[in-house]
Design a protein around this motif. Sequence first.
Motif, short mmCIF file in Angstrom:
data_model
loop_
_atom_site.label_atom_id
_atom_site.label_comp_id
_atom_site.label_asym_id
_atom_site.label_seq_id
_atom_site.Cartn_x
_atom_site.Cartn_y
_atom_site.Cartn_z
N ASP A 156 -4.18 30.87 -30.89
CA ASP A 156 -4.79 30.96 -29.56
C ASP A 156 -6.04 30.10 -29.39
OD1 ASP A 156 -6.63 32.39 -31.02
OD2 ASP A 156 -6.09 34.34 -30.20
N THR A 157 -6.35 29.26 -30.38
CA THR A 157 -7.44 28.29 -30.21
C THR A 157 -6.89 26.91 -29.86
OG1 THR A 157 -7.44 27.71 -32.58
CG2 THR A 157 -8.87 29.53 -31.89
N GLU A 181 -6.19 55.85 -15.55
CA GLU A 181 -6.09 54.44 -15.83
C GLU A 181 -5.46 54.21 -17.20
OE1 GLU A 181 -10.10 52.99 -15.30
OE2 GLU A 181 -9.58 52.24 -13.29
N TRP A 182 -4.67 53.13 -17.30
CA TRP A 182 -4.00 52.74 -18.54
C TRP A 182 -4.35 51.28 -18.82
CZ3 TRP A 182 -0.31 56.40 -20.56
CH2 TRP A 182 -0.09 57.50 -19.73
N LEU A 183 -4.52 50.97 -20.08
CA LEU A 183 -4.83 49.61 -20.50
C LEU A 183 -3.59 48.97 -21.11
CD1 LEU A 183 -6.72 47.25 -21.34
CD2 LEU A 183 -7.30 48.60 -23.39
N LEU A 184 -3.31 47.74 -20.70
CA LEU A 184 -2.25 46.97 -21.32
C LEU A 184 -2.84 45.66 -21.82
CD1 LEU A 184 1.43 46.62 -20.44
CD2 LEU A 184 0.12 44.51 -20.75
N LEU A 185 -2.71 45.41 -23.12
CA LEU A 185 -3.15 44.17 -23.73
C LEU A 185 -1.96 43.23 -23.84
CD1 LEU A 185 -5.47 45.43 -26.62
CD2 LEU A 185 -6.18 44.40 -24.44
N ALA A 186 -2.11 42.01 -23.36
CA ALA A 186 -1.09 40.97 -23.47
C ALA A 186 -1.63 39.91 -24.42
CB ALA A 186 -0.77 40.37 -22.10
N LEU A 187 -1.14 39.92 -25.67
CA LEU A 187 -1.74 39.14 -26.73
C LEU A 187 -0.86 37.96 -27.13
CD1 LEU A 187 -3.09 42.06 -28.95
CD2 LEU A 187 -4.23 40.85 -27.06
N GLN A 231 -10.78 35.05 -33.91
CA GLN A 231 -11.53 35.26 -32.67
C GLN A 231 -10.73 36.09 -31.68
OE1 GLN A 231 -11.12 32.41 -34.46
NE2 GLN A 231 -12.38 30.76 -33.56
N GLY A 232 -9.43 35.85 -31.62
CA GLY A 232 -8.60 36.62 -30.71
C GLY A 232 -8.54 38.09 -31.09
#
Length: 639
Positions: free
Chosen positions: A148-149, A190-196, A203-204
Amino acid sequence: MLEDEHGHRPTGPNRREVLRSAAVAGAGVAVGALSVTPVFGGGSGLAGSNGRPEPDAASPQFTLAIMPDTQFLYWGSQNSINPAPLEESFRYVIGSDDNIVFLAHLGDLTQDGGATSFEAVGRTFDLLDAHGVGYSVLAGNHDVTGDDTRGSTPYLRVMGPRRFRRSKTFAGADAGGYNTAHIFRAGGREWLLLALDWRMSDQGVAWADRFLTDHPRLPAILTTHDLVDSPYDDNVYPYESGDPENNAVLSRYGRQVWDQLIAGHDQIFLTINGHHWPPARTRRRNAAGNDVHLHLTNYQNRYFGGAAMLRLYHFDLARDVIDVETLAPYFLAQEPARRSPLAAQHLRLTTPVDRFSVPIDFARRFHGFDPVPVRPARPADQLVVPGTLAYWRFDNGGVTGGPVQLGQTVRDLSGRGNDLTVVAVAGAAADALTWSSDHHPDQPAHACLRFAGGRDPLRGAYLTTGDEAPLNAETFDRGYTIEAFLKIPLDWDEDDNAWMPLLTRRGRSGDAGKSGPNADPRDPLAGLNISSNGREPQFNFYPRNQSGPTTNWGHGLVEDTWWHVAVVNDGRRTVMYVEGSPVLDNPSTRSVGIASLGLPWLFGGHEYAGVVDNVFHGWIGDVRIVNRALPPDQFMPAK
């Protein structure tokens, strides 16, 4: 720096993917947001093309839509771009009545990662933007190279954070823009969704770790391209893949994501990835000792490249379950007569790896990071509403497990003088009636009585109003509400505990002149009981306006669970409620009042032919009797 499954820095696709052209991978120009005028069809359910879906954020039933690898639809270097399946899936999401609150794409939006492909992808996703649908995307190995860099790419220029600047669900991105966070509201929270990214750098990982730490109370779903793999081959039919609930394994890269991010964040309860196939799933215990459900879904190897199939996660917070189904809107929208044979086979996938349920006790699972506050006990005067004739509760008694003494008085907190006195069956054990701190979560008093009764042989202890109690003569001509909290034990026995009583009005119906159809002259005048084989609550009583009885029936009550039961009469008709919900068997018979011979009421005891013949077995909490009909929002749990 996270490695691939071979232990190398990621520079391209893994062994299961078709290698793409290096020349195409390096091409690309900046692409801005493109406007489109969506055309609807195929039964989208929208009133018009400008309709916007309005998910119900308060409903305990909602749906998260997942879309895995759609790469074969967008292969610009081969002049092969077919947006129709993706468009149809988006129309399905926009027009669905499944209360779809968010859509997450799992990466590999394109086959070649080129500018032409991403221009087409962007135009298709404009359909979601035009209708305000919350969604996330992430980069797969066919969209990008390296970690992701990597800097600017056609993916980042078209599908990067800039695209979400007007989205209500977009919550942030890392410095490089390849890892994003999204917060949506559903089920009243509320719900959290991480899109990785498919390969995160150190760093990511640090960014994702910080985002979770900064939002410690949000349950989190982690989406990425590569996390778990399926250990069985493509040609093995899913029924033959062993245990369909535990047939996935962490990939080499997935083990690093687990160790560095997932295991230490109890918020993450569900992960979903694509990349590999066939579909599979498993569970792993995190550092807190809680289950994390890890799912692989990918259909790129199926007919029409998967046709932008949707994996729908139907959350049901009321039932504590996620029901999962897989369908292809593109094929469903086609006229049945015009579907190809393979399209007809792929409308809905129903094997155990495509359609299944995931039981999750959400309150318990989320307790470690977002505990549900324990509702405090409420003072008695808040429950003594106008018209209260009797209110009994048990939080001023002895210690938990201690016996309730023979002859002990339990005060009527309504102030009407309908006190209860303990009576024991001959030879009753010392622990036949005990104090307990157990209670329904919405019960005003955090206490109850534990009855160790039965009928064969008759044993136990119960309570009774006094001979002169005002409640004995009450006829309830203008209506009534009778409420009780109860719990049935696991050792409940049909032969010994059938028809066990919560509350009984003494007096033989025959002595009150009742002789109509279904009347039994030896019946008591009223009784709230738990029936024989089905553990159903039953209210059988003799109204003043008719010669026979009227009976209300509830459904079977699960053991070892607290229940609230209410019987409400508005002066004309009687309705039973369980947990604030009206039951099916509520007769329309006109029923006015309850016949009375001026005799006492039994609490936890039943009589037949004027003789006590059964004692309750289980727990009884607060009981309240009011001389008018109360709506459910005024029942004890709601006060």
